[in-house]
Design a protein around this motif. Structure first.
Motif, PDB file in Angstrom:
ATOM      1  N   ARG A 117      13.779 -28.973 -28.629  1.00 55.81           N
ATOM      2  CA  ARG A 117      15.024 -29.655 -28.994  1.00 55.81           C
ATOM      3  C   ARG A 117      15.898 -29.894 -27.760  1.00 55.81           C
ATOM      4  O   ARG A 117      16.478 -30.959 -27.593  1.00 55.81           O
ATOM      5  CB  ARG A 117      15.783 -28.810 -30.033  1.00 55.81           C
ATOM      6  CG  ARG A 117      17.142 -29.328 -30.377  1.00 55.81           C
ATOM      7  CD  ARG A 117      17.082 -30.620 -31.178  1.00 55.81           C
ATOM      8  NE  ARG A 117      18.431 -31.024 -31.534  1.00 55.81           N
ATOM      9  CZ  ARG A 117      18.918 -32.242 -31.342  1.00 55.81           C
ATOM     10  NH1 ARG A 117      18.146 -33.194 -30.877  1.00 55.81           N
ATOM     11  NH2 ARG A 117      20.145 -32.527 -31.659  1.00 55.81           N
ATOM     12  N   LEU A 118      15.969 -28.914 -26.886  1.00 59.63           N
ATOM     13  CA  LEU A 118      16.734 -29.070 -25.651  1.00 59.63           C
ATOM     14  C   LEU A 118      16.138 -30.176 -24.783  1.00 59.63           C
ATOM     15  O   LEU A 118      16.874 -30.978 -24.202  1.00 59.63           O
ATOM     16  CB  LEU A 118      16.781 -27.742 -24.895  1.00 59.63           C
ATOM     17  CG  LEU A 118      17.756 -27.595 -23.754  1.00 59.63           C
ATOM     18  CD1 LEU A 118      19.172 -27.981 -24.147  1.00 59.63           C
ATOM     19  CD2 LEU A 118      17.723 -26.188 -23.208  1.00 59.63           C
ATOM     20  N   ALA A 119      14.830 -30.260 -24.740  1.00 63.70           N
ATOM     21  CA  ALA A 119      14.166 -31.338 -23.987  1.00 63.70           C
ATOM     22  C   ALA A 119      14.556 -32.701 -24.551  1.00 63.70           C
ATOM     23  O   ALA A 119      14.837 -33.633 -23.802  1.00 63.70           O
ATOM     24  CB  ALA A 119      12.652 -31.155 -24.022  1.00 63.70           C
ATOM     25  N   GLN A 120      14.602 -32.809 -25.873  1.00 64.03           N
ATOM     26  CA  GLN A 120      15.000 -34.071 -26.504  1.00 64.03           C
ATOM     27  C   GLN A 120      16.440 -34.436 -26.149  1.00 64.03           C
ATOM     28  O   GLN A 120      16.735 -35.586 -25.817  1.00 64.03           O
ATOM     29  CB  GLN A 120      14.851 -33.979 -28.021  1.00 64.03           C
ATOM     30  CG  GLN A 120      13.425 -33.926 -28.494  1.00 64.03           C
ATOM     31  CD  GLN A 120      13.326 -33.625 -29.990  1.00 64.03           C
ATOM     32  OE1 GLN A 120      14.273 -33.139 -30.612  1.00 64.03           O
ATOM     33  NE2 GLN A 120      12.167 -33.908 -30.559  1.00 64.03           N
ATOM     34  N   LEU A 121      17.336 -33.460 -26.215  1.00 67.19           N
ATOM     35  CA  LEU A 121      18.745 -33.713 -25.910  1.00 67.19           C
ATOM     36  C   LEU A 121      18.946 -34.168 -24.471  1.00 67.19           C
ATOM     37  O   LEU A 121      19.824 -34.980 -24.182  1.00 67.19           O
ATOM     38  CB  LEU A 121      19.573 -32.449 -26.156  1.00 67.19           C
ATOM     39  CG  LEU A 121      19.771 -32.036 -27.608  1.00 67.19           C
ATOM     40  CD1 LEU A 121      20.394 -30.647 -27.684  1.00 67.19           C
ATOM     41  CD2 LEU A 121      20.638 -33.054 -28.343  1.00 67.19           C
ATOM     42  N   LEU A 122      18.130 -33.643 -23.568  1.00 64.91           N
ATOM     43  CA  LEU A 122      18.265 -33.968 -22.152  1.00 64.91           C
ATOM     44  C   LEU A 122      17.468 -35.202 -21.741  1.00 64.91           C
ATOM     45  O   LEU A 122      17.621 -35.694 -20.628  1.00 64.91           O
ATOM     46  CB  LEU A 122      17.809 -32.779 -21.304  1.00 64.91           C
ATOM     47  CG  LEU A 122      18.657 -31.518 -21.446  1.00 64.91           C
ATOM     48  CD1 LEU A 122      17.950 -30.343 -20.788  1.00 64.91           C
ATOM     49  CD2 LEU A 122      20.030 -31.733 -20.840  1.00 64.91           C
ATOM     50  N   GLY A 123      16.598 -35.675 -22.615  1.00 64.97           N
ATOM     51  CA  GLY A 123      15.769 -36.823 -22.282  1.00 64.97           C
ATOM     52  C   GLY A 123      14.575 -36.453 -21.423  1.00 64.97           C
ATOM     53  O   GLY A 123      13.999 -37.299 -20.740  1.00 64.97           O
ATOM     54  N   TYR A 124      14.194 -35.172 -21.439  1.00 66.23           N
ATOM     55  CA  TYR A 124      13.021 -34.720 -20.694  1.00 66.23           C
ATOM     56  C   TYR A 124      11.765 -35.158 -21.430  1.00 66.23           C
ATOM     57  O   TYR A 124      11.736 -35.187 -22.654  1.00 66.23           O
ATOM     58  CB  TYR A 124      13.009 -33.192 -20.586  1.00 66.23           C
ATOM     59  CG  TYR A 124      13.827 -32.621 -19.453  1.00 66.23           C
ATOM     60  CD1 TYR A 124      15.061 -33.139 -19.108  1.00 66.23           C
ATOM     61  CD2 TYR A 124      13.367 -31.534 -18.742  1.00 66.23           C
ATOM     62  CE1 TYR A 124      15.805 -32.589 -18.075  1.00 66.23           C
ATOM     63  CE2 TYR A 124      14.108 -30.968 -17.711  1.00 66.23           C
ATOM     64  CZ  TYR A 124      15.317 -31.512 -17.387  1.00 66.23           C
ATOM     65  OH  TYR A 124      16.044 -30.973 -16.368  1.00 66.23           O
TER      66      TYR A 124
END
Length: 68
Positions: A29-36
């Protein structure tokens, strides 16, 4: 996209974590929020922040910014 991932500063990453603190925050989820593009990139960044003493991962999906 490695270049974009390197452009996100530690402070920006900490800000996103703070903004979503208390939520069920998985690495994916953090990857999605950051655009990773890859959760493993976020995992590596989190390990570095934890080693610096800036965050604490209390459970697999709970990440907190340490107060200094």
């Amino acid at each position: 996209m490695k270049i974009k991932e390197e452009l996100i500063s530690d402070q920006e990453l900490l800000d996103v974590i703070k903004k979503h603190e208390g939520e069920n925050m998985t690495v994916r989820r953090l990857a999605q929020l950051l655009g990773y593009s890859s959760p493993s990139s976020v995992h590596n960044r989190l390990e570095k922040l934890e080693a610096k003493g800036l965050i604490k991962r209390e459970r697999l999906s709970l990440i907190k910014v340490k107060e200094v």
